[in-house]
Design a protein around this motif. Structure first.
Motif, PDB file in Angstrom:
ATOM      1  N   ASP A 295       3.336   6.014  -4.833  1.00  0.00           N
ATOM      2  CA  ASP A 295       4.497   6.738  -5.436  1.00  0.00           C
ATOM      3  C   ASP A 295       3.819   7.747  -5.698  1.00  0.00           C
ATOM      4  N   PRO A 296       4.434   9.072  -4.491  1.00  0.00           N
ATOM      5  CA  PRO A 296       3.326  10.035  -4.615  1.00  0.00           C
ATOM      6  C   PRO A 296       2.809  10.584  -6.107  1.00  0.00           C
TER       7      PRO A 296
ATOM      8  N   HIS B 186       0.831  -0.966   0.071  1.00  0.00           N
ATOM      9  CA  HIS B 186       0.439   0.159  -0.086  1.00  0.00           C
ATOM     10  C   HIS B 186       0.959   0.997   0.413  1.00  0.00           C
ATOM     11  N   VAL B 187       2.142   1.187  -0.244  1.00  0.00           N
ATOM     12  CA  VAL B 187       2.996   2.335  -0.072  1.00  0.00           C
ATOM     13  C   VAL B 187       2.927   2.878  -1.696  1.00  0.00           C
TER      14      VAL B 187
ATOM     15  N   ASP C  64       5.694  -0.456  10.790  1.00  0.00           N
ATOM     16  CA  ASP C  64       4.486  -1.464  10.233  1.00  0.00           C
ATOM     17  C   ASP C  64       4.819  -2.925  11.114  1.00  0.00           C
TER      18      ASP C  64
ATOM     19  N   LYS D   6      10.147  11.747   0.510  1.00  0.00           N
ATOM     20  CA  LYS D   6       8.453  10.699   1.203  1.00  0.00           C
ATOM     21  C   LYS D   6       9.167   9.571   0.446  1.00  0.00           C
ATOM     22  N   ILE D   7       9.488   8.680  -0.238  1.00  0.00           N
ATOM     23  CA  ILE D   7       9.034   7.164  -0.951  1.00  0.00           C
ATOM     24  C   ILE D   7      10.061   6.492   0.478  1.00  0.00           C
TER      25      ILE D   7
ATOM     26  N   SER E 186       8.190   3.013   7.555  1.00  0.00           N
ATOM     27  CA  SER E 186       7.106   3.414   7.888  1.00  0.00           C
ATOM     28  C   SER E 186       6.452   2.272   7.550  1.00  0.00           C
ATOM     29  N   ALA E 187       6.428   2.054   6.211  1.00  0.00           N
ATOM     30  CA  ALA E 187       5.317   0.575   6.335  1.00  0.00           C
ATOM     31  C   ALA E 187       6.427  -0.798   6.646  1.00  0.00           C
TER      32      ALA E 187
ATOM     33  N   ASP F 284       8.079   6.863   3.858  1.00  0.00           N
ATOM     34  CA  ASP F 284       7.052   5.454   3.561  1.00  0.00           C
ATOM     35  C   ASP F 284       7.310   4.408   3.882  1.00  0.00           C
ATOM     36  N   THR F 285       8.355   4.245   2.627  1.00  0.00           N
ATOM     37  CA  THR F 285       8.712   2.652   3.056  1.00  0.00           C
ATOM     38  C   THR F 285       9.121   2.037   3.763  1.00  0.00           C
TER      39      THR F 285
END
Length: 74
Positions: free
Chosen positions: A17-18, A14-15, A67, A56-57, A63-64, A60-61
């Motif tokens: 690409d912005p 669910h990560v 988690d 940011k990528i 963090s995922a 987010d990576t």
């Protein structure tokens, strides 16, 4: 605890690409996944080497992965 490539892909499913608004996994950007027990190594292939959203990528990576319980990664 050890992790498989499947675990890593599930964690990153669910990560997004912005810029493309597509999951990194679906876009084929998650590459060279190697698991060694509880250590995971992978590469995110950016759309351009000078991608302005690289930070940011990466955040987010990371963090995922955290988690999902994956805390030892490169």
């Amino acid at each position: 605890m050890s992790f498989s490539e499947k675990d890593v892909l599930a964690a990153l499913a669910h990560v997004m690409d912005p810029e493309l608004h597509v999951p990194l996994v679906k876009a084929g950007m998650v590459q060279n996944i190697r698991t060694e027990g509880n250590k995971v190594k992978l590469k995110i292939e950016l759309t351009t080497p000078a991608c302005p959203l690289k930070g940011k990528i990466q955040a987010d990576t990371e963090s995922a992965l955290r988690d999902a319980g994956i805390h030892n990664f490169e």
